[in-house]
Design a protein around this motif. Structure first.
Motif, PDB file in Angstrom:
ATOM      1  N   GLU A  13       2.566 -21.833 -32.319  1.00 23.85           N
ATOM      2  CA  GLU A  13       2.361 -23.068 -30.669  1.00 23.85           C
ATOM      3  C   GLU A  13       3.645 -24.114 -30.862  1.00 23.85           C
ATOM      4  O   GLU A  13       3.400 -23.699 -29.436  1.00 23.85           O
ATOM      5  CB  GLU A  13       1.060 -24.145 -30.946  1.00 23.85           C
ATOM      6  CG  GLU A  13      -0.315 -23.463 -31.152  1.00 23.85           C
ATOM      7  CD  GLU A  13      -1.184 -24.173 -31.398  1.00 23.85           C
ATOM      8  OE1 GLU A  13      -0.974 -25.605 -31.388  1.00 23.85           O
ATOM      9  OE2 GLU A  13      -2.754 -24.164 -32.052  1.00 23.85           O
TER      10      GLU A  13
ATOM     11  N   THR B 244      -4.091 -18.639 -28.925  1.00 19.09           N
ATOM     12  CA  THR B 244      -4.973 -19.889 -29.176  1.00 19.09           C
ATOM     13  C   THR B 244      -6.627 -20.336 -29.112  1.00 19.09           C
ATOM     14  O   THR B 244      -6.856 -20.624 -29.924  1.00 19.09           O
ATOM     15  CB  THR B 244      -4.358 -20.492 -27.647  1.00 19.09           C
ATOM     16  OG1 THR B 244      -2.776 -20.225 -27.375  1.00 19.09           O
ATOM     17  CG2 THR B 244      -4.398 -21.856 -27.371  1.00 19.09           C
TER      18      THR B 244
ATOM     19  N   GLN C  93      -0.663 -15.952 -25.357  1.00 20.68           N
ATOM     20  CA  GLN C  93      -0.723 -17.530 -25.655  1.00 20.68           C
ATOM     21  C   GLN C  93      -2.502 -17.441 -25.605  1.00 20.68           C
ATOM     22  O   GLN C  93      -2.650 -17.892 -25.918  1.00 20.68           O
ATOM     23  CB  GLN C  93       0.279 -17.986 -24.972  1.00 20.68           C
ATOM     24  CG  GLN C  93       0.096 -19.724 -25.034  1.00 20.68           C
ATOM     25  CD  GLN C  93       1.277 -20.305 -24.084  1.00 20.68           C
ATOM     26  OE1 GLN C  93       1.085 -19.850 -22.873  1.00 20.68           O
ATOM     27  NE2 GLN C  93       0.934 -21.744 -24.787  1.00 20.68           N
TER      28      GLN C  93
ATOM     29  N   HIS D 107      -0.287 -21.882 -38.205  1.00 21.07           N
ATOM     30  CA  HIS D 107      -1.146 -22.150 -36.234  1.00 21.07           C
ATOM     31  C   HIS D 107      -0.182 -23.447 -35.246  1.00 21.07           C
ATOM     32  O   HIS D 107       0.600 -22.637 -33.961  1.00 21.07           O
ATOM     33  CB  HIS D 107      -2.013 -22.643 -36.110  1.00 21.07           C
ATOM     34  CG  HIS D 107      -3.455 -21.391 -36.403  1.00 21.07           C
ATOM     35  ND1 HIS D 107      -4.106 -21.590 -36.290  1.00 21.07           N
ATOM     36  CD2 HIS D 107      -3.517 -20.148 -37.173  1.00 21.07           C
ATOM     37  CE1 HIS D 107      -5.391 -20.626 -37.170  1.00 21.07           C
ATOM     38  NE2 HIS D 107      -4.135 -19.589 -37.199  1.00 21.07           N
ATOM     39  N   ARG D 108       0.293 -24.432 -35.327  1.00 18.87           N
ATOM     40  CA  ARG D 108       0.725 -25.577 -35.399  1.00 18.87           C
ATOM     41  C   ARG D 108       2.480 -24.667 -34.947  1.00 18.87           C
ATOM     42  O   ARG D 108       3.251 -25.214 -34.036  1.00 18.87           O
ATOM     43  CB  ARG D 108       1.588 -26.795 -35.908  1.00 18.87           C
ATOM     44  CG  ARG D 108      -0.216 -27.547 -35.955  1.00 18.87           C
ATOM     45  CD  ARG D 108      -0.602 -27.887 -35.214  1.00 18.87           C
ATOM     46  NE  ARG D 108      -1.443 -26.990 -34.433  1.00 18.87           N
ATOM     47  CZ  ARG D 108      -2.971 -26.903 -34.819  1.00 18.87           C
ATOM     48  NH1 ARG D 108      -3.391 -27.649 -36.538  1.00 18.87           N
ATOM     49  NH2 ARG D 108      -3.835 -25.793 -34.583  1.00 18.87           N
TER      50      ARG D 108
END
Ligand code: FE2
Ligand code: FE2
Length: 159
Positions: free
Chosen positions: A77, A44, A40, A73-74
């Motif tokens: 995430e 990120t 993560q 990417h969203r």
């Protein structure tokens, strides 16, 4: 190093963590969770720097062509957040982790073909050179918010 080398290095390092996670079983829960946190953080930090330094200049030149990359990417995430709230021994954890792995690998493949082509056709050598310096700098500066750190590690660290 060129911007292409820097992006590829990050992609390889994310892929290597994905491979290590895939080798873990419910007998290695702590290792599994620690690797997930590393994944993560790495993803990120890479994605934040990529959006600011790589996508943004391309967006300025080719409006609306990069909505999809941001959106991917969203999605990644949001899956990170969902997984971080689950126990790594849960079968849902494994299912969601498999989906996350697939999403990341497909995003990376798309970037290394389509995005790289857009970069080399739309940006001059000096712009790409500046991009690589900005990317390295921003990655060092970017702190990853760890409020979504998963439950058992939170308990372990007492935070
Ligand atoms: Fe990306
Ligand atoms: Fe990337």
């Amino acid at each position: 190093m060129t911007i292409f080398d820097l992006l590829i290095n990050d992609h390889r390092s994310v892929n290597s963590i994905l491979n290590q996670i895939a080798k873990t079983t419910v007998a290695h829960l702590f290792k599994r969770e620690a690797l997930f946190i590393r994944l993560q953080e790495e993803f990120t930090r890479h994605a934040i720097s990529e959006e600011k330094v790589v996508y943004a200049p391309l967006k300025r030149k080719k409006k609306n062509e990069f909505k999809e990359d941001d959106e991917e990417h969203r999605l990644v995430e949001s899956l990170f957040i969902q997984i971080s709230r689950l126990c790594p021994s849960d079968s849902v954890w494994t299912t969601k982790m498999a989906l996350l792995t697939k999403m990341i690998r497909s995003h990376v493949e798309e970037e290394e073909t389509s995005l790289f082509k857009k970069l080399s056709t739309n940006l001059a050598f000096d712009e790409l050179d500046q991009m690589s310096r900005d990317f390295e700098f921003l990655k060092k500066e970017t702190a990853v918010p760890m409020d979504s750190r998963s439950s058992s590690l939170r308990t372990f660290f007492g935070s």
